[in-house]
Design an enzyme around this catalytic site. Structure first.
Site, PDB file in Angstrom:
ATOM      1  N   GLU A 218      15.709  39.057  12.235  1.00 41.11           N
ATOM      2  CA  GLU A 218      15.153  38.697  11.396  1.00 41.11           C
ATOM      3  C   GLU A 218      14.544  37.714  12.000  1.00 41.11           C
ATOM      4  OE1 GLU A 218      13.334  40.356   8.449  1.00 41.11           O
ATOM      5  OE2 GLU A 218      14.723  41.184   8.492  1.00 41.11           O
ATOM      6  N   CYS A 252       7.716  32.116   7.891  1.00 36.84           N
ATOM      7  CA  CYS A 252       7.853  33.465   8.714  1.00 36.84           C
ATOM      8  C   CYS A 252       6.833  34.157   9.189  1.00 36.84           C
ATOM      9  CB  CYS A 252       8.933  33.792   9.678  1.00 36.84           C
ATOM     10  SG  CYS A 252       9.811  35.147   7.538  1.00 36.84           S
TER      11      CYS A 252
HETATM   12  P1  NAD Z   1      17.012  27.359  13.688  1.00 35.69           P
HETATM   13  O1  NAD Z   1      17.115  25.921  14.581  1.00 35.69           O
HETATM   14  O2  NAD Z   1      17.816  26.719  12.049  1.00 35.69           O
HETATM   15  O3  NAD Z   1      17.942  28.299  13.842  1.00 35.69           O
HETATM   16  C1  NAD Z   1      18.548  29.670  13.265  1.00 35.69           C
HETATM   17  C2  NAD Z   1      19.711  29.537  12.946  1.00 35.69           C
HETATM   18  O4  NAD Z   1      20.578  29.745  14.649  1.00 35.69           O
HETATM   19  C3  NAD Z   1      20.531  28.383  13.126  1.00 35.69           C
HETATM   20  O5  NAD Z   1      21.805  28.419  12.424  1.00 35.69           O
HETATM   21  C4  NAD Z   1      21.652  27.092  14.509  1.00 35.69           C
HETATM   22  O6  NAD Z   1      22.024  27.121  14.518  1.00 35.69           O
HETATM   23  C5  NAD Z   1      21.131  28.561  15.468  1.00 35.69           C
HETATM   24  N1  NAD Z   1      21.543  28.459  16.533  1.00 35.69           N
HETATM   25  C6  NAD Z   1      20.319  27.647  16.433  1.00 35.69           C
HETATM   26  N2  NAD Z   1      20.569  27.549  18.556  1.00 35.69           N
HETATM   27  C7  NAD Z   1      20.976  28.755  18.705  1.00 35.69           C
HETATM   28  C8  NAD Z   1      21.735  28.460  19.925  1.00 35.69           C
HETATM   29  N3  NAD Z   1      21.355  28.036  21.304  1.00 35.69           N
HETATM   30  N4  NAD Z   1      22.834  29.532  19.889  1.00 35.69           N
HETATM   31  C9  NAD Z   1      22.838  30.014  18.885  1.00 35.69           C
HETATM   32  N5  NAD Z   1      22.787  29.192  18.038  1.00 35.69           N
HETATM   33  C10 NAD Z   1      21.905  29.097  18.302  1.00 35.69           C
HETATM   34  O7  NAD Z   1      15.779  28.278  13.030  1.00 35.69           O
HETATM   35  P2  NAD Z   1      14.940  27.744  14.362  1.00 35.69           P
HETATM   36  O8  NAD Z   1      15.158  28.863  15.657  1.00 35.69           O
HETATM   37  O9  NAD Z   1      14.179  26.561  14.079  1.00 35.69           O
HETATM   38  O10 NAD Z   1      13.716  29.166  12.878  1.00 35.69           O
HETATM   39  C11 NAD Z   1      12.686  29.001  12.631  1.00 35.69           C
HETATM   40  C12 NAD Z   1      11.520  30.622  13.101  1.00 35.69           C
HETATM   41  O11 NAD Z   1      12.533  31.631  12.283  1.00 35.69           O
HETATM   42  C13 NAD Z   1      10.956  30.938  12.619  1.00 35.69           C
HETATM   43  O12 NAD Z   1      10.288  31.697  14.283  1.00 35.69           O
HETATM   44  C14 NAD Z   1      10.313  32.172  11.949  1.00 35.69           C
HETATM   45  O13 NAD Z   1       9.743  33.012  12.447  1.00 35.69           O
HETATM   46  C15 NAD Z   1      11.876  32.551  11.478  1.00 35.69           C
HETATM   47  N6  NAD Z   1      12.285  32.857  10.472  1.00 35.69           N
HETATM   48  C16 NAD Z   1      12.315  34.392  10.193  1.00 35.69           C
HETATM   49  C17 NAD Z   1      12.371  34.964   9.261  1.00 35.69           C
HETATM   50  C18 NAD Z   1      12.705  35.852   9.366  1.00 35.69           C
HETATM   51  O14 NAD Z   1      12.675  37.031   7.809  1.00 35.69           O
HETATM   52  N7  NAD Z   1      12.001  37.468   9.852  1.00 35.69           N
HETATM   53  C19 NAD Z   1      12.612  34.081   7.881  1.00 35.69           C
HETATM   54  C20 NAD Z   1      12.788  32.339   8.489  1.00 35.69           C
HETATM   55  C21 NAD Z   1      12.337  32.269   9.579  1.00 35.69           C
END
Ligand code: NAD
Length: 511
Positions: A218, A252
């Protein structure tokens, strides 16, 4: 004392083994047991809602209204919907079958995958971790959840409360940042459900590929809004600005940018100015209804967009101490500007001018497929052209965000905005392996039909077999075995009656 990488890895392997043992014990199989766990999850959300509100407020300064609407009640509604349908969803289905399987049973069974890993993000820190969990529990899986380390207070709330309500052999919360997630991803799961950025989504998919583990991703991206001059601008502007301001744009499916003509832009700006004043007052920073940005890093990234990306038409006020950016609208933005190269994920809304709907469609198609597409128009032809000619995870006409509250719609991305979908039955199906089963017996008639497949092969056998295997669209095929048995029964009666008549006639002649 901090654990070494090797110790962390061993702990995760142990956790996974315990989850697998619990799954293999068959504990999660009975539907009633799953129902019990879903009710426990609902109980946790109800009884600890004050702590949940406080935790989310501490992470994002999100207000109680939004936390109930988009986190607590949202999950509770999903549980209610799932409880109402779980028996129907998990029932073994009997699809139609061909002539060759007339005497066989053809079934689709709903098998849980096993042990599922759910990785969440921080923007809706309870919803993103627990909404997929509802489907995973309903489908009968054991689950390990890794909430985002960025929303620390909510992670703490979850890891403290979750084990008090949920089965501690089958469901676990693991906290930690990138290093721990990397270790966690080295284990072998039966399914991985990830929510977060496209960049990390690729890392998760790479890790899953090592074991060919199926994934749902997602992800995010830039969700465009098209507005034309047929709309009721007061309503349209409210719907768009609410989608952008809820959780301060850290959604998102927040509208990422607007595509419209300069004439529509002027009307939109005029309305947006009035609406923002009405909602948040002269100084939105004083309003309790605007959330804050999650981190300094995220704040700085967004503040950089305020320079060198067109002109500020509304807002543009910032406060680094508060991680606050006022709702901002940018005009004269070019598609090559930095703000148009990545998902904004904050309260800044750029407008790109186009001449007409065709140009807007071309613009959208020249970029990665969005998670959501918003079309604001009353022209049916325009609406259907957008729906037919563009590809996006979801599409919503004349509003923003609300499609995710329709539990009967699949929610998910396509292309760079994601793989797979969930919500309601789609969540149940996501966490279910559909096992196709053919169950045969030793019926002699069935055997006489299918024995032509056995060697020695002859042309006659081939002709008969091809006749048997030929796909036919017979509407009453389902009832054919019953009809056949009925027919055979009738034939037997006729034969018996004829035989009896013959017997009576012979007896009469003897007399
Ligand atoms: P985040 O930094 O919280 O990362 C998400 C998860 O990935 C965390 O649990 C984190 O520990 C893990 N993570 C981060 N970097 C990692 C790596 N290098 N290796 C392994 N795991 C890792 O969240 P984010 O990435 O800032 O989230 C924001 C993004 O999420 C936006 O692009 C948003 O659009 C998307 N999002 C999508 C939905 C959906 O339903 N499609 C919902 C919410 C957010």
């Amino acid at each position: 004392m901090a654990l070494s990488d090797k110790q962390v890895s061993l702990n995760y392997a142990d956790l996974l083994q315990r989850s697998r043992d619990a799954f293999d014990s068959g504990k999660t199989r009975p539907i009633e047991w799953r129902i019990g766990q879903l009710k426990q999850l609902a109980r946790m959300l109800r009884e600890t809602s004050a702590d949940a509100v406080a935790a989310v407020a501490s992470d994002l300064r999100k207000n109680k209204f939004e936390t109930f609407l988009t986190e607590i009640d949202y999950i509770l509604e999903e549980i209610t919907h799932t409880l109402a349908h779980i028996k129907e969803w998990s029932a073994t289905s009997k699809p139609s079958k061909g002539l060759a399987n007339l005497f066989d049973s053809v079934e689709i069974r709903n098998d849980p995958y096993g042990v599922v890993l759910i990785i969440g993000t921080w923007n809706y820190p309870i919803q993103i971790s627990l909404l997929p969990l509802v489907g995973a529990i309903a489908a009968g899986n054991c689950v390990i959840i890794k909430p985002s380390e960025m929303s620390m207070a909510t992670s703490k709330y979850l890891s403290e409360n979750f084990p008090k309500y949920m089965d501690t052999e089958c469901y676990h919360i693991v906290t930690g940042g990138i290093e721990k997630t990397t270790e966690l991803l080295k284990q072998r799961y039966d399914y991985i459900f990830y929510t977060g950025s496209t960049t990390v989504g690729k890392i998760v998919r790479d890790a899953a590929n090592v074991h060919l583990t199926p994934v749902t991703l997602e992800l995010g991206g830039k969700s465009p809004v098209y507005i034309d001059n047929t709309v009721d601008m007061t309503m349209a502007a409210k719907r768009i600005m609410w989608g952008k301001c809820v959780n301060s744009g850290q959604t998102c499916i927040a509208p990422d940018y607007i595509l419209c003509t300069p004439e529509v832009q002027d009307k939109f700006i005029e309305e947006a100015r009035k609406i923002l004043k009405e909602w948040y007052g002269e100084n939105p920073e004083m309003s309790a209804d605007l959330a804050r940005l999650i981190s300094d890093k995220h704040y700085n990234r967004l503040v950089n967009f305020l320079n060198g990306n067109g002109k500020i038409a509304i807002g543009g006020n910032v406060n680094p101490k508060e991680k606050y950016i006022s709702p901002t609208i940018l005009i004269d933005v070019k598609q090559t500007d930095p703000i148009m190269q990545e998902e904004i994920f904050g309260p800044i809304l750029p407008i790109i001018n186009i001449n007409d709907a065709n140009e807007a469609i071309k613009f959208i198609k020249s970029r990665e497929k969005p998670l959501a597409l918003y079309i604001f128009s009353q022209n049916k032809e325009i609406i259907s052209t957008f729906l037919n000619k563009t590809s996006s995870g979801n599409a919503l006409v004349n509003d923003t965000i609300l499609h995710c509250a329709v539990e009967t719609l699949p929610f998910g991305g396509v292309g760079h905005s994601g793989i797979g979908a969930y919500h309601g039955k789609y969540s149940y199906d996501t966490f279910t392996h559909k096992k196709g089963c053919l169950i045969r017996n030793y019926n002699k008639v069935a055997e006489s039909l299918s024995q032509n497949r056995f060697p020695p092969y002859t042309d006659k056998k081939l002709t008969l077999l091809r006749l048997l295997l030929k796909k036919r669209n017979i509407p009453f095929m389902k009832y054919l075995p019953t009809l056949l048995i009925f027919g055979l029964g009738m034939l037997t009666i006729v034969i018996v009656q004829a035989a009896l008549k013959e017997f009576e006639y012979t007896e009469e002649r003897k007399v």
